[in-house]
Design a protein around this motif. Structure first.
Motif, short mmCIF file in Angstrom:
data_model
loop_
_atom_site.label_atom_id
_atom_site.label_comp_id
_atom_site.label_asym_id
_atom_site.label_seq_id
_atom_site.Cartn_x
_atom_site.Cartn_y
_atom_site.Cartn_z
N ALA A 70 0.83 -1.21 0.00
CA ALA A 70 0.00 0.00 0.00
C ALA A 70 0.87 1.26 0.00
CB ALA A 70 -0.93 0.00 1.21
N PHE A 71 2.03 1.17 0.67
CA PHE A 71 2.94 2.31 0.78
C PHE A 71 3.27 2.90 -0.60
CE2 PHE A 71 7.35 3.95 1.48
CZ PHE A 71 7.04 4.88 2.45
N ILE B 221 2.42 8.10 -3.60
CA ILE B 221 2.20 8.87 -4.83
C ILE B 221 0.80 9.45 -4.83
CG2 ILE B 221 3.92 7.61 -6.17
CD1 ILE B 221 1.63 6.08 -7.50
N GLY B 222 0.18 9.44 -3.64
CA GLY B 222 -1.06 10.17 -3.46
C GLY B 222 -2.28 9.52 -4.09
N ARG B 223 -2.26 8.18 -4.22
CA ARG B 223 -3.44 7.52 -4.75
C ARG B 223 -4.56 7.53 -3.72
NH1 ARG B 223 -3.65 5.22 -9.51
NH2 ARG B 223 -1.95 5.96 -10.82
N PRO B 224 -5.81 7.69 -4.17
CA PRO B 224 -6.94 7.74 -3.22
C PRO B 224 -7.13 6.39 -2.52
CG PRO B 224 -7.71 7.83 -5.48
CD PRO B 224 -6.24 7.96 -5.55
N ARG B 225 -7.73 6.47 -1.35
CA ARG B 225 -7.87 5.30 -0.49
C ARG B 225 -8.61 4.14 -1.18
NH1 ARG B 225 -8.02 5.31 5.19
NH2 ARG B 225 -8.21 7.56 5.14
N HIS B 226 -9.66 4.47 -1.94
CA HIS B 226 -10.43 3.37 -2.51
C HIS B 226 -9.62 2.58 -3.53
CE1 HIS B 226 -11.45 5.32 -6.41
NE2 HIS B 226 -11.30 6.42 -5.70
N VAL B 227 -8.73 3.29 -4.22
CA VAL B 227 -7.85 2.60 -5.17
C VAL B 227 -6.92 1.65 -4.41
CG1 VAL B 227 -5.97 2.92 -6.81
CG2 VAL B 227 -7.95 4.44 -6.88
#
Lengths: 229, 293
Positions: A101-102, A107-113
């Motif tokens: 997940a790190f 890189i600022g991906r949204p939580r749902h992704v």
């Protein structure tokens, strides 16, 4: 996908790491980069990531001249290139799931992704039962799978693997190799630097051999050494 | 964005806790240097008020000899009121002077008992149009018959201001040194935090985290340290106001040393701003060397 045009790299103390290297790696290709230690394999990889600048020549990644890339764009270049290393480079204080997940978090991906892709990716590498384990509770092969999952979770078009089987026994190496081949088959360009004769000979893929910074062989469906050593 | 904010705050708190001792050291130096700065500010405020209240009162006191004749007194009074610099003048007799003295020290009967009503001289109290003419007027009056002494507060105020300015400069120099030390200490804590996380940072760079994304938690760490320092400094100043200054005010009511809560609030905002600048500066100092791609 990756093109080197007459690339040379001379380090400050006039050590020549690469001399006039040209190569063209197509989309969805699988390429072994072989050669003894110090032959320039690592420099080759570092230049692709723009961790270093070539002294001469041009490098294109995904059609872009990365020499023209301003520094602030470099992170975006790297988001297109997954990386796997001999020593896994996992964070020991994070679980398997957190490690993967790190790569998306930073890189600022949204939580749902993240919630969707991380289990998906770990399932793909066959570790869905070890989500909450820590790296030191895993075997070497399993750790390398985590690192592959981390490299691929952002779905980069290119995967660079630097001696990914260097720390693994032959059976485990073969498994990792199978995983990399599967990733390649699903459309990712893979460049793998290796010392592992058995794997190269078995896979019969394109081999680029470096010696003293020069390409001495670029052969489709090659084996590790010409002499069969 | 919510995720990022949570991430940044989480990372920052982890960093702060990891090097607790160093964090405390950085916060205390920040607090100390900011407190000195606050002291200078509060001091300046007090001084401004004090000088303001004194300047309005710059008065020439022309003390008269005991043996002065009523004619001489009258003549002097007329001469003074004809001077162009003089705004008002009034005569204070020996008895009036004593009454005034009694009023001033009504809470210290001992002081009153020890003074003989006859001991205090009569005087002319002159208010000037412009306090700066005090010196000129006083020299003109000094030699006149029946005049014992001419005193004016201006000289004392000037001397006091010179002293106060010197003090202020000295404290400012110490403050500057302490601020530099604070900046370096914060830089050092950040550097250690960066060192502790070098592996994570390596991976972050590898997977394509932007430099700013990597830097933000460290910058926040420096800013948080300095901001806590500013809060502690203001707390100490507030404590000092209530414990020391307000008590002193009770003991010496004639000292013009009141500091309002509004001043403290102003000081806090300035300290916070300065703290944020110091914290950011320290962080950047630490981050400058690494973190170019």
């Amino acid at each position: 996908m990756i093109r080197l045009e007459n690339v040379s790299k001379v380090y400050k103390d006039s050590v020549v790491a690469l001399r006039d290297v040209s190569a063209d790696i197509q989309k969805e290709e699988f390429v072994f980069l072989v050669g003894p230690s110090g032959s320039g394999k690592s420099t080759f990889m570092r230049l692709l990531l723009k961790e270093d600048e070539p002294s001469e020549g041009k490098i294109y990644v995904a059609g872009k001249d990365i020499g023209q890339l301003p520094n602030w764009r470099v992170p975006y270049l790297r988001r297109n290139i997954g990386c796997v290393f001999q020593d896994f480079k996992l964070l020991t204080n994070k679980t398997v799931r957190e490690n993967v997940a790190f790569a998306l978090e930073v890189i600022g991906r949204p939580r749902h992704v993240i919630l969707e892709r991380v289990p998906e990716m770990l399932d793909l590498v066959g570790l869905s039962h070890k989500l909450e384990s820590r790296p030191d509770e895993l075997s070497g092969g399993e750790q390398q799978r985590v690192s592959v999952a981390r490299a691929m979770v952002n779905r980069p078009p290119i995967l660079l693997a630097d001696e990914p089987t260097g720390n693994l026994d032959p059976a485990t190496s073969a498994e990792i190799m199978k995983l990399l081949e599967r990733i390649n088959e699903s459309g990712t360009t893979v460049v793998m630097a290796t010392h592992d004769h058995a794997i190269v000979d078995q896979s019969r893929k394109r081999v680029i051999e470096l010696e003293n910074g020069k390409i001495v062989r670029d052969q489709a469906r090659g084996v590790y050494g010409m002499g069969g050593s | 964005m919510a995720l990022r904010l949570g991430y940044f705050i989480g990372e920052t708190t982890t960093n702060l806790r990891r090097n607790l001792l160093l964090t405390i050291a950085a916060i205390s130096t920040a607090a100390l240097s900011l407190m000195l700065l606050g002291l200078v500010m509060v001091g300046g405020e007090v001084l401004k008020k004090a000088v303001g209240s004194w300047e309005g009162k710059v008065e020439l006191n022309v003390f008269l000899r005991d043996e002065i004749t009523p004619e001489q007194t009258k003549e002097l009074g007329a001469a003074v009121s004809s001077m162009p610099e003089v705004q008002t003048v009034f005569y204070e007799s020996k008895t009036e002077a004593y009454e005034e003295y009694k009023r001033m020290f009504k809470e210290s009967p001992a002081l009153i008992e020890n003074v003989d009503p006859e001991a205090l001289p009569a005087s002319y109290r002159i208010k000037l149009k412009n306090p700066n003419t005090a010196e000129a007027v006083s020299t003109r009056l000094e030699g006149r018959p029946g005049v014992d002494d001419v005193q004016f507060g201006g000289e004392a105020v000037k001397r006091f201001l010179r002293f106060a300015n010197l003090m202020k400069t000295m404290v400012m120099v110490v403050t500057a040194i302490l601020m530099a030390a604070t900046t370096l200490l914060i830089a050092n804590t950040i550097r250690l935090a960066v060192y502790a996380r070098r592996k994570e940072i390596g991976i972050m760079k590898l997977v394509g985290a932007t430099n700013w994304f990597i830097r933000v938690p460290f910058i926040l760490e420096g800013v948080a340290e300095a901001a806590v320092g500013a809060a502690v400094a203001t707390g100490m100043l507030t404590g000092a106001k209530f414990l020391l200054l307000d008590n002193a005010q009770k003991e010496f009511p004639f000292l013009p040393v009141t500091v309002g809560v509004d001043v403290l609030l102003q000081v806090f905002l300035v300290l916070l701003a300065v703290g944020v600048v110091i914290g950011t500066l320290g962080s950047f100092l630490a981050l400058r060397r690494f973190l170019e791609v």
